[in-house]
Design an enzyme around this catalytic site. Structure first.
Site, PDB file in Angstrom:
ATOM      1  N   ASP A  29       0.862  -1.184   0.000  1.00 28.35           N
ATOM      2  CA  ASP A  29       0.000   0.000   0.000  1.00 28.35           C
ATOM      3  C   ASP A  29       0.903   1.240   0.000  1.00 28.35           C
ATOM      4  OD1 ASP A  29      -2.254   1.585   0.038  1.00 28.35           O
ATOM      5  OD2 ASP A  29      -3.107   0.731   1.853  1.00 28.35           O
ATOM      6  N   GLU A  31       0.070   4.657   1.772  1.00 28.27           N
ATOM      7  CA  GLU A  31      -0.016   5.675   2.832  1.00 28.27           C
ATOM      8  C   GLU A  31       1.011   5.445   3.939  1.00 28.27           C
ATOM      9  OE1 GLU A  31      -2.544   4.088   1.484  1.00 28.27           O
ATOM     10  OE2 GLU A  31      -4.139   5.503   0.943  1.00 28.27           O
ATOM     11  N   HIS A  81      -2.701  -0.121  -3.777  1.00 26.52           N
ATOM     12  CA  HIS A  81      -3.118   1.248  -3.457  1.00 26.52           C
ATOM     13  C   HIS A  81      -3.897   1.906  -4.599  1.00 26.52           C
ATOM     14  CE1 HIS A  81      -2.986   5.360  -1.983  1.00 26.52           C
ATOM     15  NE2 HIS A  81      -2.516   5.735  -3.155  1.00 26.52           N
ATOM     16  N   HIS A 125      -1.399   1.383   6.506  1.00 30.63           N
ATOM     17  CA  HIS A 125      -1.846   2.514   7.335  1.00 30.63           C
ATOM     18  C   HIS A 125      -2.904   2.031   8.325  1.00 30.63           C
ATOM     19  CE1 HIS A 125      -5.583   2.414   5.086  1.00 30.63           C
ATOM     20  NE2 HIS A 125      -4.838   2.198   4.022  1.00 30.63           N
ATOM     21  N   HIS A 137      -7.553   5.520   7.334  1.00 34.17           N
ATOM     22  CA  HIS A 137      -8.861   5.268   6.702  1.00 34.17           C
ATOM     23  C   HIS A 137      -9.036   3.755   6.584  1.00 34.17           C
ATOM     24  CE1 HIS A 137      -6.136   4.916   3.238  1.00 34.17           C
ATOM     25  NE2 HIS A 137      -7.050   4.163   2.680  1.00 34.17           N
ATOM     26  N   GLU A 156      -7.459  -2.404   7.537  1.00 34.29           N
ATOM     27  CA  GLU A 156      -7.286  -3.218   6.319  1.00 34.29           C
ATOM     28  C   GLU A 156      -6.377  -4.418   6.583  1.00 34.29           C
ATOM     29  OE1 GLU A 156      -6.015  -0.484   3.232  1.00 34.29           O
ATOM     30  OE2 GLU A 156      -7.746   0.800   3.591  1.00 34.29           O
TER      31      GLU A 156
HETATM   32 ZN   LIG Z   1      -3.743   3.012   0.002  1.00 32.78          ZN
END
Ligand SMILES: [Zn+2]
Length: 294
Positions: A29, A31, A81, A125, A137, A156
């Site tokens: 990902d 972030e 991502h 993240h 998020h 996640e």
């Molecule tokens: Zn992401």
């Protein structure tokens, strides 16, 4: 004598072949990549995006090198991502195979199956609503307030660990900000190896390691994690699985509530139940996509 010697040699070769196989799945990902703190960096079209995707690719390469140091024979990297076309193939270590683009049925976990020995999460993240969580998020910032599976609020990393656990593959390593490392330990257990490459100062600022230091740490700790993989258990919950999607707005729940089998718990929360992790996961993703009204 000769025949038995040949059989012994054959057995040895077969055993060696088995013990040397090490298949590693890496979900990357953005972030949680070192130094990144802003949507201008992680969003396509942002002025710093081209720089940031280069950093993301370098960080993926550090994990690939750590896997190779540990004896990996097969490395699959899944771009996880946004539109999932961020990693720069021309700069990615040639030992790895890249899964790129979207949509994909298993999204951030596309490519995982029971033939893998370990999963690594890079650039992850924390979940929506985390204090000092960099770019916190859950799946979709504009749509999702929370995801719960069997009552457990999930970042996640938790959802994706459950998908890997369905194929009996443990998550052995995660890198990202300090908050996501803490969430990984709380959910998956202390044995997971973590590298906190930055510490959030709110959502859009952080104290970051220098790139080189972060890359060296990721490489060495990925090797350590893979060497300890036998101590780590796949993440599983008891079925049947209840997936709750908490939306930002009631209108989003209105959009998705029309699907048969979906239960409305309150104005902004829908729930589905499934006997199968993967089926429930896909259903949940469908409900998120349907809810989107931005
Ligand atoms: Zn992401």
């Amino acid at each position: 004598m000769k025949a038995s010697a040949a059989i012994l040699l054959l057995l040895f070769v077969i055993q060696e072949g088995n013990s040397q196989k090490l298949r590693v799945f890496i979900s990357v990902d953005m972030e949680g990549i070192t130094g990144l703190v802003s949507s201008d960096q992680v969003g396509r079209g942002g002025s710093d995006y081209q720089m940031a995707r280069g950093w993301m690719t370098e960080e993926a390469n550090s994990a690939i090198l750590g896997a190779l140091d540990a004896g990996a024979t097969d490395v699959i990297v899944n771009d996880s991502h946004g539109d999932m076309r961020n990693l720069i193939l021309a700069e990615l270590n040639a030992a790895a195979t890249l899964i790129t683009g979207s949509p994909k049925p298993l999204s951030m976990m596309q490519g995982i199956d029971e033939t893998f020995d370990a999963v690594l999460f890079i650039g992850y993240h924390p979940r929506e609503g985390t204090t000092d969580g960099v770019l916190d998020h859950t799946i979709s910032g504009g749509t999702v307030d929370f995801i719960r599976i069997n009552g457990v609020e999930m970042p996640e990393l938790g959802i994706n660990a459950l998908v890997a656990g369905n194929f009996n593959v443990p998550v052995v390593f995660i890198s990202g900000d300090k908050a996501v490392c803490d969430q990984a330990k709380a959910l998956l257990g202390d044995q997971i190896v973590t590298v906190a490459v930055k510490e959030g100062i709110g959502k859009r600022a952080a104290k970051s390691l220098p790139l080189k230091k972060a890359h060296d740490l990721i490489r060495s700790q990925v090797k350590t994690a893979l060497e300890k993989r036998k101590d780590m258990r796949p993440y599983k919950l008891k079925g049947p699985y209840k997936f709750e999607v908490g939306y930002r707005r009631s209108s989003q729940a209105d959009n998705a509530s029309v699907i048969p089998g979906v239960q409305r718990l309150n104005a902004k929360t829908l729930q589905i139940e499934s006997k199968d992790v993967i089926e429930g996961f896909k259903f949940m993703r469908g409900l998120i996509n349907l809810g989107r009204d931005d």
